[in-house]
Motif scaffolding. Structure first.
Motif, PDB file in Angstrom:
ATOM      1  N   SER A   1      38.590  24.881  48.146  1.00  0.00           N
ATOM      2  CA  SER A   1      38.213  26.068  47.364  1.00  0.00           C
ATOM      3  C   SER A   1      39.337  27.098  47.358  1.00  0.00           C
ATOM      4  O   SER A   1      39.398  27.965  46.487  1.00  0.00           O
ATOM      5  N   VAL A   2      40.243  27.016  48.338  1.00  0.00           N
ATOM      6  CA  VAL A   2      41.425  27.881  48.344  1.00  0.00           C
ATOM      7  C   VAL A   2      42.498  27.262  47.439  1.00  0.00           C
ATOM      8  O   VAL A   2      43.078  27.923  46.580  1.00  0.00           O
TER       9      VAL A   2
ATOM     10  N   ARG B   1      31.592  36.468  51.904  1.00  0.00           N
ATOM     11  CA  ARG B   1      30.423  37.275  51.530  1.00  0.00           C
ATOM     12  C   ARG B   1      29.979  38.184  52.667  1.00  0.00           C
ATOM     13  O   ARG B   1      28.808  38.499  52.791  1.00  0.00           O
ATOM     14  N   THR B   2      30.902  38.577  53.528  1.00  0.00           N
ATOM     15  CA  THR B   2      30.564  39.546  54.591  1.00  0.00           C
ATOM     16  C   THR B   2      31.469  40.768  54.510  1.00  0.00           C
ATOM     17  O   THR B   2      31.629  41.500  55.493  1.00  0.00           O
TER      18      THR B   2
ATOM     19  N   VAL C   1      34.783  40.859  54.084  1.00  0.00           N
ATOM     20  CA  VAL C   1      36.120  40.733  54.684  1.00  0.00           C
ATOM     21  C   VAL C   1      37.211  41.047  53.665  1.00  0.00           C
ATOM     22  O   VAL C   1      38.096  41.882  53.910  1.00  0.00           O
TER      23      VAL C   1
ATOM     24  N   SER D   1      37.139  42.605  50.726  1.00  0.00           N
ATOM     25  CA  SER D   1      37.138  43.989  50.226  1.00  0.00           C
ATOM     26  C   SER D   1      37.561  44.963  51.330  1.00  0.00           C
ATOM     27  O   SER D   1      38.299  45.922  51.068  1.00  0.00           O
TER      28      SER D   1
ATOM     29  N   ALA E   1      44.204  37.320  39.221  1.00  0.00           N
ATOM     30  CA  ALA E   1      43.262  36.263  39.605  1.00  0.00           C
ATOM     31  C   ALA E   1      43.082  35.313  38.428  1.00  0.00           C
ATOM     32  O   ALA E   1      43.287  35.706  37.273  1.00  0.00           O
TER      33      ALA E   1
ATOM     34  N   ASN F   1      37.742  32.902  38.580  1.00  0.00           N
ATOM     35  CA  ASN F   1      37.558  33.176  40.011  1.00  0.00           C
ATOM     36  C   ASN F   1      36.677  34.426  40.182  1.00  0.00           C
ATOM     37  O   ASN F   1      37.144  35.520  40.487  1.00  0.00           O
TER      38      ASN F   1
ATOM     39  N   ALA G   1      34.560  35.321  42.477  1.00  0.00           N
ATOM     40  CA  ALA G   1      34.559  35.970  43.793  1.00  0.00           C
ATOM     41  C   ALA G   1      35.726  36.942  43.915  1.00  0.00           C
ATOM     42  O   ALA G   1      35.575  38.076  44.390  1.00  0.00           O
ATOM     43  N   SER G   2      36.897  36.514  43.443  1.00  0.00           N
ATOM     44  CA  SER G   2      38.062  37.386  43.544  1.00  0.00           C
ATOM     45  C   SER G   2      37.938  38.573  42.583  1.00  0.00           C
ATOM     46  O   SER G   2      38.253  39.716  42.932  1.00  0.00           O
TER      47      SER G   2
ATOM     48  N   ARG H   1      35.236  40.011  41.520  1.00  0.00           N
ATOM     49  CA  ARG H   1      34.253  40.968  42.068  1.00  0.00           C
ATOM     50  C   ARG H   1      34.880  41.786  43.194  1.00  0.00           C
ATOM     51  O   ARG H   1      34.636  42.983  43.337  1.00  0.00           O
ATOM     52  N   THR H   2      35.666  41.108  44.011  1.00  0.00           N
ATOM     53  CA  THR H   2      36.338  41.802  45.120  1.00  0.00           C
ATOM     54  C   THR H   2      37.266  42.887  44.573  1.00  0.00           C
ATOM     55  O   THR H   2      37.259  44.031  45.035  1.00  0.00           O
TER      56      THR H   2
HETATM   57  C1  LIG Z   1      37.830  35.607  46.753  1.00  0.00           C
HETATM   58  C2  LIG Z   1      37.549  35.772  48.231  1.00  0.00           C
HETATM   59  C3  LIG Z   1      38.794  36.219  48.935  1.00  0.00           C
HETATM   60  C4  LIG Z   1      36.436  36.829  48.417  1.00  0.00           C
HETATM   61  O1  LIG Z   1      36.305  37.107  49.811  1.00  0.00           O
HETATM   62  P1  LIG Z   1      34.989  37.688  50.493  1.00  0.00           P
HETATM   63  O2  LIG Z   1      35.363  38.174  51.857  1.00  0.00           O
HETATM   64  O3  LIG Z   1      33.893  36.700  50.400  1.00  0.00           O
HETATM   65  O4  LIG Z   1      34.621  38.951  49.561  1.00  0.00           O
HETATM   66  P2  LIG Z   1      33.701  40.197  49.985  1.00  0.00           P
HETATM   67  O5  LIG Z   1      32.639  39.728  50.935  1.00  0.00           O
HETATM   68  O6  LIG Z   1      34.569  41.323  50.418  1.00  0.00           O
HETATM   69  O7  LIG Z   1      33.003  40.547  48.609  1.00  0.00           O
HETATM   70  C5  LIG Z   1      33.571  41.492  47.702  1.00  0.00           C
HETATM   71  C6  LIG Z   1      32.695  41.561  46.453  1.00  0.00           C
HETATM   72  O8  LIG Z   1      32.718  40.316  45.755  1.00  0.00           O
HETATM   73  C7  LIG Z   1      31.428  39.758  45.630  1.00  0.00           C
HETATM   74  N1  LIG Z   1      31.554  38.307  45.801  1.00  0.00           N
HETATM   75  C8  LIG Z   1      32.209  37.651  46.799  1.00  0.00           C
HETATM   76  N2  LIG Z   1      32.111  36.327  46.621  1.00  0.00           N
HETATM   77  C9  LIG Z   1      31.393  36.153  45.489  1.00  0.00           C
HETATM   78  C10 LIG Z   1      30.951  34.994  44.790  1.00  0.00           C
HETATM   79  N3  LIG Z   1      31.241  33.749  45.235  1.00  0.00           N
HETATM   80  N4  LIG Z   1      30.228  35.175  43.659  1.00  0.00           N
HETATM   81  C11 LIG Z   1      29.940  36.425  43.207  1.00  0.00           C
HETATM   82  N5  LIG Z   1      30.328  37.564  43.829  1.00  0.00           N
HETATM   83  C12 LIG Z   1      31.037  37.416  44.958  1.00  0.00           C
HETATM   84  C13 LIG Z   1      30.630  40.399  46.746  1.00  0.00           C
HETATM   85  O9  LIG Z   1      29.251  40.414  46.454  1.00  0.00           O
HETATM   86  C14 LIG Z   1      31.221  41.787  46.771  1.00  0.00           C
HETATM   87  O10 LIG Z   1      30.728  42.572  45.704  1.00  0.00           O
HETATM   88  P3  LIG Z   1      29.965  43.971  45.959  1.00  0.00           P
HETATM   89  O11 LIG Z   1      30.844  44.770  46.881  1.00  0.00           O
HETATM   90  O12 LIG Z   1      29.861  44.535  44.596  1.00  0.00           O
HETATM   91  O13 LIG Z   1      28.685  43.565  46.593  1.00  0.00           O
HETATM   92  C15 LIG Z   1      37.052  34.420  48.856  1.00  0.00           C
HETATM   93  O14 LIG Z   1      36.000  33.914  48.078  1.00  0.00           O
HETATM   94  C16 LIG Z   1      38.164  33.364  48.933  1.00  0.00           C
HETATM   95  O15 LIG Z   1      38.920  33.327  49.904  1.00  0.00           O
HETATM   96  N6  LIG Z   1      38.253  32.482  47.922  1.00  0.00           N
HETATM   97  C17 LIG Z   1      39.280  31.424  47.902  1.00  0.00           C
HETATM   98  C18 LIG Z   1      40.714  31.963  47.802  1.00  0.00           C
HETATM   99  C19 LIG Z   1      40.896  32.892  46.601  1.00  0.00           C
HETATM  100  O16 LIG Z   1      40.350  32.656  45.523  1.00  0.00           O
HETATM  101  N7  LIG Z   1      41.687  33.962  46.797  1.00  0.00           N
HETATM  102  C20 LIG Z   1      41.960  34.943  45.750  1.00  0.00           C
HETATM  103  C21 LIG Z   1      43.006  34.487  44.806  1.00  0.00           C
HETATM  104  S1  LIG Z   1      43.267  35.701  43.523  1.00  0.00           S
END
Ligand SMILES: CC(C)(COP(=O)(O)OP(=O)(O)OC[C@H]1O[C@@H](n2cnc3c(N)ncnc32)[C@H](O)[C@@H]1OP(=O)(O)O)[C@@H](O)C(=O)NCCC(=O)NCCS
Length: 187
Positions: A38-39, A110-111, A113, A115, A138, A142, A144-145, A147-148
């Protein structure tokens, strides 16, 4: 912007996380964290990611700061010292700006980290290094990224067509930025 040659990589401490310079002893934990499809899907890291890759990453961190102005940090939980993420900022010295990147260990996602780490990094870049702009790119898919990035107050700027190459394939990127005086949770 500050003269980077005079700046040592610090430890940046928040309520729950520390961002600290990499240590030789982190290599195995880095390998375990980064050997994850996933990374590899979004970041051009070796896959599979081996202990030798981890050793190279931690061994090269000081040189990358000194020569490339790329500040890389280990993100650890304050209470336990557990390595949960990697994050960094690559500084464009000519433009007094920086680009942030990060990845979080699968089990720690999702904890808050990513952000939390980005907010600490943003404060260091603006308050200590006196940069005038930060950006994060990003892959458009992506979520998750993205949203972060948005949770940290960065503003969407647009789509960079065929900007990156990941695993030999050209990919689009979305780009977001944050300026020192922008409002929002980024500061
Ligand atoms: C992207 C990544 C770094 C997010 O890390 P994380 O520690 O889970 O993020 P956080 O817990 O700080 O969440 C930050 C926000 O994103 C949202 N979020 C995190 N993962 C999510 C997901 N899979 N789907 C939807 N929203 C998501 C959270 O709800 C939060 O939003 P909020 O503050 O509005 O509630 C992690 O998923 C990751 O390492 N992915 C693989 C590597 C990658 O893609 N790196 C970035 C390259 S640009």
């Amino acid at each position: 912007m500050k003269d980077l040659s005079k700046i040592e990589l610090p430890t940046l401490s928040g309520a729950r996380l520390d961002l600290r310079p990499w240590r030789t002893a982190d290599a195995a934990a880095v390998a375990a964290m980064c050997d994850d499809l996933s990374v590899a899907r979004y970041i051009p890291l070796p896959s599979p990611y081996t202990l030798a890759d981890g050793e190279q990453w931690v061994g090269d961190a000081e040189r990358k700061w000194r020569q490339d102005h790329w500040a890389q940090f280990a993100v650890t939980r304050r209470e336990t010292g557990e390595l949960v993420a990697s994050c960094g900022v690559k500084i464009d010295v000519e433009r007094h700006s920086g680009e942030i990147g990060y990845l979080v260990k699968k089990e720690a996602r999702r904890t808050g980290v990513a952000s939390g780490a980005v907010r600490l990094l943003v404060a260091w870049c603006f308050d200590e290094l006196e940069l005038g702009r930060l950006q994060i790119r990003a892959h458009p898919a992506n979520t998750a990224s993205r949203r972060t990035i948005e949770a940290c107050g960065f503003q969407y700027e647009g789509l960079l067509r065929a900007y990156d190459v990941v695993r030999g394939e050209r990919t689009d990127d979305v780009i977001y930025s944050l300026l020192p005086d922008d409002p929002g949770p980024g500061r």
